[in-house]
Design a protein around this motif. Structure first.
Motif, PDB file in Angstrom:
ATOM      1  N   LEU A  98       0.827  -1.208   0.000  1.00  0.00           N
ATOM      2  CA  LEU A  98       0.000   0.000   0.000  1.00  0.00           C
ATOM      3  C   LEU A  98       0.858   1.254   0.000  1.00  0.00           C
ATOM      4  CD1 LEU A  98      -2.879  -0.750   2.531  1.00  0.00           C
ATOM      5  CD2 LEU A  98      -3.088  -0.265   0.102  1.00  0.00           C
ATOM      6  N   PRO A  99       1.547   1.515  -1.117  1.00  0.00           N
ATOM      7  CA  PRO A  99       2.445   2.669  -1.115  1.00  0.00           C
ATOM      8  C   PRO A  99       1.721   3.992  -0.908  1.00  0.00           C
ATOM      9  CG  PRO A  99       2.271   1.688  -3.318  1.00  0.00           C
ATOM     10  CD  PRO A  99       1.573   0.768  -2.378  1.00  0.00           C
ATOM     11  N   ALA A 100       0.415   4.030  -1.204  1.00  0.00           N
ATOM     12  CA  ALA A 100      -0.303   5.304  -1.097  1.00  0.00           C
ATOM     13  C   ALA A 100      -0.651   5.657   0.351  1.00  0.00           C
ATOM     14  CB  ALA A 100      -1.577   5.240  -1.941  1.00  0.00           C
ATOM     15  N   LEU A 101      -0.555   4.681   1.228  1.00  0.00           N
ATOM     16  CA  LEU A 101      -0.882   4.955   2.636  1.00  0.00           C
ATOM     17  C   LEU A 101       0.155   5.919   3.202  1.00  0.00           C
ATOM     18  CD1 LEU A 101      -3.085   3.726   4.529  1.00  0.00           C
ATOM     19  CD2 LEU A 101      -1.326   2.169   5.371  1.00  0.00           C
ATOM     20  N   THR A 102      -0.277   6.875   3.998  1.00  0.00           N
ATOM     21  CA  THR A 102       0.691   7.810   4.571  1.00  0.00           C
ATOM     22  C   THR A 102       1.786   7.027   5.313  1.00  0.00           C
ATOM     23  OG1 THR A 102       1.065   9.572   6.172  1.00  0.00           O
ATOM     24  CG2 THR A 102      -0.820   8.185   6.592  1.00  0.00           C
ATOM     25  N   PRO A 103       3.040   7.411   5.138  1.00  0.00           N
ATOM     26  CA  PRO A 103       4.127   6.675   5.790  1.00  0.00           C
ATOM     27  C   PRO A 103       3.950   6.577   7.308  1.00  0.00           C
ATOM     28  CG  PRO A 103       5.011   8.258   4.212  1.00  0.00           C
ATOM     29  CD  PRO A 103       3.530   8.478   4.260  1.00  0.00           C
ATOM     30  N   LEU A 104       3.264   7.559   7.894  1.00  0.00           N
ATOM     31  CA  LEU A 104       3.056   7.518   9.347  1.00  0.00           C
ATOM     32  C   LEU A 104       2.299   6.250   9.740  1.00  0.00           C
ATOM     33  CD1 LEU A 104       2.047  11.210  10.080  1.00  0.00           C
ATOM     34  CD2 LEU A 104       4.275  10.121  10.410  1.00  0.00           C
ATOM     35  N   LEU A 105       1.444   5.766   8.841  1.00  0.00           N
ATOM     36  CA  LEU A 105       0.686   4.544   9.106  1.00  0.00           C
ATOM     37  C   LEU A 105       1.329   3.328   8.460  1.00  0.00           C
ATOM     38  CD1 LEU A 105      -2.929   5.950   8.629  1.00  0.00           C
ATOM     39  CD2 LEU A 105      -1.641   5.683  10.744  1.00  0.00           C
ATOM     40  N   ARG A 106       1.854   3.530   7.256  1.00  0.00           N
ATOM     41  CA  ARG A 106       2.445   2.391   6.537  1.00  0.00           C
ATOM     42  C   ARG A 106       3.638   1.814   7.288  1.00  0.00           C
ATOM     43  NH1 ARG A 106       3.724   4.731   1.737  1.00  0.00           N
ATOM     44  NH2 ARG A 106       5.894   4.959   2.355  1.00  0.00           N
ATOM     45  N   ALA A 145       5.270  10.698  13.878  1.00  0.00           N
ATOM     46  CA  ALA A 145       5.749  11.958  13.293  1.00  0.00           C
ATOM     47  C   ALA A 145       7.036  12.432  13.972  1.00  0.00           C
ATOM     48  CB  ALA A 145       4.657  13.027  13.399  1.00  0.00           C
ATOM     49  N   LEU A 146       7.232  12.014  15.219  1.00  0.00           N
ATOM     50  CA  LEU A 146       8.463  12.382  15.945  1.00  0.00           C
ATOM     51  C   LEU A 146       9.571  11.350  15.740  1.00  0.00           C
ATOM     52  CD1 LEU A 146       6.866  13.464  19.369  1.00  0.00           C
ATOM     53  CD2 LEU A 146       8.041  14.969  17.730  1.00  0.00           C
ATOM     54  N   GLY A 147       9.274  10.319  14.931  1.00  0.00           N
ATOM     55  CA  GLY A 147      10.277   9.269  14.711  1.00  0.00           C
ATOM     56  C   GLY A 147      10.299   8.242  15.838  1.00  0.00           C
ATOM     57  N   LEU A 148       9.256   8.245  16.659  1.00  0.00           N
ATOM     58  CA  LEU A 148       9.178   7.309  17.789  1.00  0.00           C
ATOM     59  C   LEU A 148       8.186   6.201  17.458  1.00  0.00           C
ATOM     60  CD1 LEU A 148       9.000  10.000  20.613  1.00  0.00           C
ATOM     61  CD2 LEU A 148      10.997   8.637  19.956  1.00  0.00           C
ATOM     62  N   SER A 149       8.244   5.113  18.226  1.00  0.00           N
ATOM     63  CA  SER A 149       7.331   3.983  18.010  1.00  0.00           C
ATOM     64  C   SER A 149       6.598   3.677  19.301  1.00  0.00           C
ATOM     65  CB  SER A 149       8.113   2.729  17.613  1.00  0.00           C
ATOM     66  OG  SER A 149       8.798   2.956  16.405  1.00  0.00           O
TER      67      SER A 149
END
Ligand SMILES: Cc1cc2nc3c(=O)[nH]c(=O)nc-3n(C[C@H](O)[C@H](O)[C@H](O)COP(=O)(O)O)c2cc1C
Length: 200
Positions: free
Chosen positions: A6-14, A124-128
């Motif tokens: 799903l490349p179209a999914l925002t990277p924040l979710l993908r 968005a902050l690069g955290l998980s």
């Protein structure tokens, strides 16, 4: 199906996943922690009831030490290394206060949504973040003095992913690389009739 398709999914979710290999040298800055909690606070809720609350312990402090004692065996293998352990609570009844907000049937829904916002802000902050239910809920409620009209709900580990390398436990690293899988969309998205797949 995995999110890789799903490349179209925002990277924040993908690129989001519930990791188990946290960098145990990372310190969660006050500003980042505040932003995560603000993201949760600014979530929508039924009648703006905001029926959520959070307990927070940062690795190295007394609250964190207490929380770690209450983790299930499986979660003890990874969660303590995260930079912070949060516990989410939602209201399950109207409180005794004179100006108490009336209990909303949507409180659990609202809490889940606020944690989802926290998770997106973390990305968005690069955290998980990695949410978990495996801990002693009753013992935590007692230790933290949670009033009876609130329910301790989930734990949320927050931190920085450890880059691939020998420092990461091999078993945990392998789990972090397994494909993420989901039911097909047709099994969860319907038209006007329950169970009838939506044509897309
Ligand atoms: C309410 C809830 C409880 C969970 N409990 C645990 C848990 O106790 N231990 C654990 O390792 N993961 C736990 N998880 C993480 C899920 O296993 C994970 O979200 C799911 O397998 C999907 O993987 P993904 O988040 O990487 O897409 C929990 C997640 C949620 C939302």
């Amino acid at each position: 199906m995995t999110t890789e398709t799903l490349p179209a999914l925002t990277p924040l979710l993908r690129e989001r996943r519930s990791i188990r290999t946290y960098d145990d040298t990372h310190v969660l800055a006050d500003a980042d922690l505040r932003l995560l909690l603000e993201a949760a606070r600014w979530s929508a809720s039924a009648g703006n009831s905001q029926p959520w609350a959070f307990l927070v312990g940062r690795r190295g402090d007394a609250a964190h030490r207490g929380f770690v004692e209450l983790l299930s065996r499986g979660n003890t293998s990874w969660a303590p290394r995260a930079s912070a352990l949060l516990f989410s609570l939602h209201q399950v009844a109207t409180g005794p206060e004179e100006d108490a907000l009336t209990y909303s049937d949507y409180a659990a829904y609202d809490l889940g949504q606020s944690v989802a916002q926290l998770g997106v802000q973390a990305a968005a902050l690069g955290l998980s973040i990695h949410q978990f239910a495996g801990f002693d809920h009753d013992a935590l409620a007692a230790a933290a003095g949670v009033p009876p009209h609130w329910r301790v709900t989930t734990g949320i580990a927050v931190g920085l992913a450890l880059p691939d390398g020998p420092e990461a436990d091999a078993l945990l690293r392998e789990r972090d690389h397994r494909p993420r899988v989901r039911k097909p969309l047709a099994e969860v998205a319907y038209g006007g009739t329950f169970g009838a797949a939506l044509e897309l």
